[in-house]
Design an enzyme around this catalytic site. Sequence first.
Site, PDB file in Angstrom:
ATOM      1  CG  HIS A 170      -0.260   0.131   2.525  1.00  0.00           C
ATOM      2  ND1 HIS A 170       0.389  -0.934   3.136  1.00  0.00           N
ATOM      3  CD2 HIS A 170      -0.102   1.182   3.368  1.00  0.00           C
ATOM      4  CE1 HIS A 170       0.905  -0.540   4.288  1.00  0.00           C
ATOM      5  NE2 HIS A 170       0.632   0.733   4.443  1.00  0.00           N
ATOM      6  CE1 TYR A 171       5.824   5.244   2.680  1.00  0.00           C
ATOM      7  CE2 TYR A 171       7.373   3.727   1.656  1.00  0.00           C
ATOM      8  CZ  TYR A 171       7.100   4.948   2.236  1.00  0.00           C
ATOM      9  OH  TYR A 171       8.107   5.875   2.379  1.00  0.00           O
TER      10      TYR A 171
END
Length: 211
Positions: free
Chosen positions: A125-126
Site C-alpha cells: 500500500h505504501y
Amino acid sequence: MNVLIAGANGKIGRRLISHLAADNIHVTAMVRDAAQAQSLKELGAADVVVADLEGDCSEALKGQNTVIFTAGSGPHTGPDKTVDVDQNGAISLVDQAKAQGTDRFIMVSSMRADDPSSGPDKMRHYFEAKGNADKHLRDSGLGYVIVRPGRLTEEPPLGKIKLAEKMDDFGEISREDVANVLAEVARMEIRNREFDLITGDTPIRDALQRL
C-alpha cells in the site's frame, strides 16, 4: 531562491533546512503544529507556516520557486492514512503548487514505488501510494525531480551515493545523505529527472552531474 519544505519537522526535513539555509536559500518550513516553529527557525528556516497537506496550502505556496516534499505517514502506517498523506496529500500539494505558479517540485518517494509488486506485501500500500503521487507529479507539467531512496537509516553520512533511473537491488542510505542529495538537487536546478538512490562510491555532486 525560495524553497518550501513540506514535512519540515520530519527526520529528513529538519536536516534539509540546515543544508539549504547554509547556502542563504530562503527556506519556508511547512508544518501542522505551530509549536514546532521555534526549533525550525533555530535550524535556519526563515519562515514557518502552519498548513495541513490534507487541506488548503495556498498561502504557504505563495512566492515559492521550489517545493520539496519530505512528508510521509511512514511505511508502518495503515493503508488509509498512507493514502491520505503519501498519495492524496502529495497530489493535492502538486496541484496547488502548479496553481500558485511554483516552478519546480522535488518529491521524496521510495524505491519500489515504480514497481509495488516487487516489494513485500505488507508495504504494498505504501509503494502504491508513493507511485500514484509520483505519476501525478510526472504528468502535472511542473518541473520535477523524483528521488526514490532505499531503506532509510540513522547512520552518519558518507557523502557518497549510487543512483540510477532503476535499480534491481534494494539498498539503504542515511537520512543525512538523502538531505544532502535534496539540497544539491535544489542548488543545481535539476529538473525532469527521477532516480533510485542508495549509498555508493560516488560523491554526491559528481553522481548528480552524470544524470
